[in-house]
Design an enzyme around this catalytic site. Structure first.
Site, PDB file in Angstrom:
ATOM      1  N   TYR A  94      11.473 -15.920  27.223  1.00 23.04           N
ATOM      2  CA  TYR A  94      10.340 -16.697  26.284  1.00 23.04           C
ATOM      3  C   TYR A  94      10.536 -18.122  26.003  1.00 23.04           C
ATOM      4  CZ  TYR A  94      10.174 -11.625  24.305  1.00 23.04           C
ATOM      5  OH  TYR A  94      10.215 -10.613  24.575  1.00 23.04           O
ATOM      6  N   GLU A 118       6.484 -14.510  26.775  1.00 17.75           N
ATOM      7  CA  GLU A 118       4.885 -13.698  25.986  1.00 17.75           C
ATOM      8  C   GLU A 118       3.452 -14.183  25.930  1.00 17.75           C
ATOM      9  OE1 GLU A 118       6.761 -16.445  26.036  1.00 17.75           O
ATOM     10  OE2 GLU A 118       5.659 -18.372  25.201  1.00 17.75           O
ATOM     11  N   MET A 301      14.454 -10.199  13.601  1.00 16.40           N
ATOM     12  CA  MET A 301      14.800  -9.165  13.631  1.00 16.40           C
ATOM     13  C   MET A 301      15.737  -8.620  14.717  1.00 16.40           C
ATOM     14  SD  MET A 301      11.912  -7.660  10.174  1.00 16.40           S
ATOM     15  CE  MET A 301      12.668  -5.761  10.312  1.00 16.40           C
TER      16      MET A 301
HETATM   17  N1  LIG Z   1      10.218 -10.719  12.559  1.00 20.47           N
HETATM   18  C1  LIG Z   1      10.417 -10.185  13.527  1.00 20.47           C
HETATM   19  O1  LIG Z   1      11.750 -10.274  14.553  1.00 20.47           O
HETATM   20  C2  LIG Z   1       9.178  -9.563  14.454  1.00 20.47           C
HETATM   21  C3  LIG Z   1       9.235  -8.892  15.342  1.00 20.47           C
HETATM   22  C4  LIG Z   1       8.141  -8.771  15.922  1.00 20.47           C
HETATM   23  C5  LIG Z   1       6.946  -8.957  15.831  1.00 20.47           C
HETATM   24  N2  LIG Z   1       6.773  -9.694  15.084  1.00 20.47           N
HETATM   25  C6  LIG Z   1       5.770  -9.689  14.262  1.00 20.47           C
HETATM   26  O2  LIG Z   1       5.232  -8.450  13.681  1.00 20.47           O
HETATM   27  C7  LIG Z   1       3.438  -8.956  13.518  1.00 20.47           C
HETATM   28  C8  LIG Z   1       2.813  -7.884  13.826  1.00 20.47           C
HETATM   29  O3  LIG Z   1       2.989  -7.891  15.412  1.00 20.47           O
HETATM   30  P1  LIG Z   1       2.624  -6.234  16.558  1.00 20.47           P
HETATM   31  O4  LIG Z   1       3.414  -6.513  17.755  1.00 20.47           O
HETATM   32  O5  LIG Z   1       2.274  -5.102  15.295  1.00 20.47           O
HETATM   33  O6  LIG Z   1       0.913  -6.563  16.365  1.00 20.47           O
HETATM   34  P2  LIG Z   1      -0.304  -6.104  16.655  1.00 20.47           P
HETATM   35  O7  LIG Z   1      -1.374  -6.657  17.119  1.00 20.47           O
HETATM   36  O8  LIG Z   1       0.160  -4.562  17.284  1.00 20.47           O
HETATM   37  O9  LIG Z   1      -0.833  -5.674  15.492  1.00 20.47           O
HETATM   38  C9  LIG Z   1      -1.685  -6.682  14.204  1.00 20.47           C
HETATM   39  C10 LIG Z   1      -2.072  -5.171  13.222  1.00 20.47           C
HETATM   40  O10 LIG Z   1      -2.581  -5.637  12.395  1.00 20.47           O
HETATM   41  C11 LIG Z   1      -3.625  -6.229  12.159  1.00 20.47           C
HETATM   42  N3  LIG Z   1      -4.852  -6.122  11.291  1.00 20.47           N
HETATM   43  C12 LIG Z   1      -5.332  -7.932  11.166  1.00 20.47           C
HETATM   44  N4  LIG Z   1      -5.723  -8.173   9.971  1.00 20.47           N
HETATM   45  C13 LIG Z   1      -5.062  -7.153   9.222  1.00 20.47           C
HETATM   46  C14 LIG Z   1      -5.479  -7.343   7.880  1.00 20.47           C
HETATM   47  N5  LIG Z   1      -5.879  -8.052   7.832  1.00 20.47           N
HETATM   48  N6  LIG Z   1      -5.156  -5.935   7.325  1.00 20.47           N
HETATM   49  C15 LIG Z   1      -5.029  -5.278   7.986  1.00 20.47           C
HETATM   50  N7  LIG Z   1      -3.592  -5.057   9.234  1.00 20.47           N
HETATM   51  C16 LIG Z   1      -5.071  -6.378  10.125  1.00 20.47           C
HETATM   52  C17 LIG Z   1      -4.481  -5.660  13.546  1.00 20.47           C
HETATM   53  O11 LIG Z   1      -5.707  -5.234  13.306  1.00 20.47           O
HETATM   54  C18 LIG Z   1      -3.320  -4.996  14.428  1.00 20.47           C
HETATM   55  O12 LIG Z   1      -3.988  -3.459  14.487  1.00 20.47           O
HETATM   56  C19 LIG Z   1       3.229 -10.459  14.170  1.00 20.47           C
HETATM   57  O13 LIG Z   1       3.312 -11.497  13.173  1.00 20.47           O
HETATM   58  C20 LIG Z   1       4.384 -10.596  14.876  1.00 20.47           C
HETATM   59  O14 LIG Z   1       5.001 -12.027  15.929  1.00 20.47           O
HETATM   60  C21 LIG Z   1       7.960  -9.898  14.288  1.00 20.47           C
END
Ligand SMILES: NC(=O)c1ccc[n+]([C@@H]2O[C@H](COP(=O)([O-])OP(=O)(O)OC[C@H]3O[C@@H](n4cnc5c(N)ncnc54)[C@H](O)[C@@H]3O)[C@@H](O)[C@H]2O)c1
Length: 372
Positions: A94, A118, A301
């Site tokens: 990454y 990524e 996480m």
């Molecule tokens: N905290 C952590 O450790 C950690 C770990 C992994 C991923 N993440 C984060 O989690 C988040 C989600 O990741 P993902 O892989 O599921 O992404 P993803 O692209 O698979 O899913 C995101 C979803 O959000 C939806 N979306 C966008 N705007 C929206 C809104 N206003 N209302 C409702 N839905 C909406 C999209 O349509 C999509 O289906 C990202 O920010 C990612 O960086 C955090």
């Protein structure tokens, strides 16, 4: 090829770039694998596990970097590691260069070929080396949410699954992508009453087709969001707008409308968070309270389950790592446009548009880089 895997040195990083399984596959392919001593300990892999897989243990990171043709890691190289990279060496890890001008400058100066997990893509428009960490974070979210809801932790004192005669907790998942789907599956598996919101009709169709019996879904309008949030015991934030900060979907003023002691788990905190009152926390001190609402906002996480995360990441990176080792990076990237999309830096040139735009630096195309 000599493949090297140093111990991760970023604070609180317990994952490791190669599992013994990955080392075995590389050794079976005729490659030499060098693992820094104790590199796997944080993820529960002893030096002996790597030796049994045919790898060689070396004493220092310096030796790994000095001898290996390709370095396989988890986190972006830290300043001391960047100094050890050299021209012609491949770095596969990454990187997240767009917000990191210092790292970008050092990688350009190193002359190394840097392929970022990524930005590797797949045929379905997904990011196959990010997805495993979203799967982990998504499945972890109801688990940490359930813990946050316990009375001693400041929560409502509600059990996710209820018991016979007592209704289960209501869980609202905002964003039904990788994180949201995995969160919803686990919350439903724990017996909770789950609803997933998304703004993509196609995604809602998919969720309805595949999971219609397990959890409900609804369009993520502002009205639906606050109506369902008012009834929820646990709200999981899982939205992503690629390349943008997360939209704020529950404001500070709206916290007063939620149930006292409700829990917010903001998985999207690594993109700024999707609740106005979210601020990043750590595994050491994961939760805090605002206006009677508990917040869990740990930005990494997957680190909580370093062994599972290492194995999941290792499974996803393995075919690319083997292709790079078997064919050399140029042929591996020329044969696979998705791996080529991972190329960010080569021989002192930036090769990824979004990084160039973010940092105001010149970029050559990845295809051009194959000719250098
Ligand atoms: N905290 C952590 O450790 C950690 C770990 C992994 C991923 N993440 C984060 O989690 C988040 C989600 O990741 P993902 O892989 O599921 O992404 P993803 O692209 O698979 O899913 C995101 C979803 O959000 C939806 N979306 C966008 N705007 C929206 C809104 N206003 N209302 C409702 N839905 C909406 C999209 O349509 C999509 O289906 C990202 O920010 C990612 O960086 C955090």
């Amino acid at each position: 090829m000599k493949i090297g895997c140093p111990k991760e040195i970023k604070p609180q990083e317990f994952r490791v770039g190669m599992t013994p399984d990955a080392a075995r596959e590389a050794v079976n392919g005729g490659h030499e694998v060098l693992i820094e001593t104790k590199a796997g300990l944080g993820a529960g892999f002893a030096d002996a596990d790597y030796v049994a897989a045919g790898a060689r243990i070396v004493d220092t990171a310096e030796e790994v970097f000095a001898k290996a043709d390709m370095i396989v890691k988890v986190k972006e190289p830290q300043a001391v590691e960047r100094k050890r990279l050299r021209e012609g060496q491949v770095l596969f890890t990454y990187l997240h260069l767009a917000p990191d001008p210092e790292q970008t400058k050092d990688l350009l100066a190193s002359g190394a070929t840097c392929i970022a997990y990524e930005t590797v893509t797949d045929d379905r428009g997904g990011l196959p080396l990010l997805a495993p960490m979203s799967e982990v974070a998504g499945r972890l979210a109801p688990q940490v949410g359930a813990w946050t809801l316990q009375k001693a932790n400041g929560g409502r004192g509600v059990l996710l699954g209820g018991v016979p005669g007592v209704s289960p907790a209501k869980v609202l998942v905002i964003g039904g992508g990788v994180v949201g789907t995995h969160a919803a599956k686990v919350a439903a598996g724990m017996g909770a009453d789950v609803t997933v919101l998304d703004r993509s009709i196609n995604r809602l169709r998919y969720l309805d087709d595949v999971f219609g019996g397990q959890f409900k879904n609804a369009y993520a309008s502002a009205g639906n969001t606050i109506t369902l949030a008012r009834e929820a015991d646990l709200i999981i934030g899982a939205v992503l707008i690629p390349g943008a900060a997360a939209p704020k979907l529950i404001s500070k003023a709206q916290l007063k409308e939620l149930k006292p002691g409700a829990a917010l788990v903001d998985v999207a905190i690594d993109q700024g968070g999707c609740f106005e009152t979210s601020r990043a926390t750590t595994h050491q001190d994961p939760i805090y309270e605002v206006d009677g609402i508990m917040h869990y906002c740990v930005a990494n996480m997957p680190g909580a389950v370093a062994r599972t995360s290492t194995q999941a990441l290792g499974n996803a990176t393995m075919p690319f790592m083997l292709a790079l080792a078997n064919k050399g990076w140029k042929k591996a990237c020329a044969d696979d446009r998705h791996l080529l999309n991972g190329l960010n830096v080569h021989a002192g040139k930036l090769t990824y548009d979004a990084v160039g735009t973010a940092l105001g630096l010149p970029v050559i195309s990845a295809a051009e880089a194959l000719k250098i």
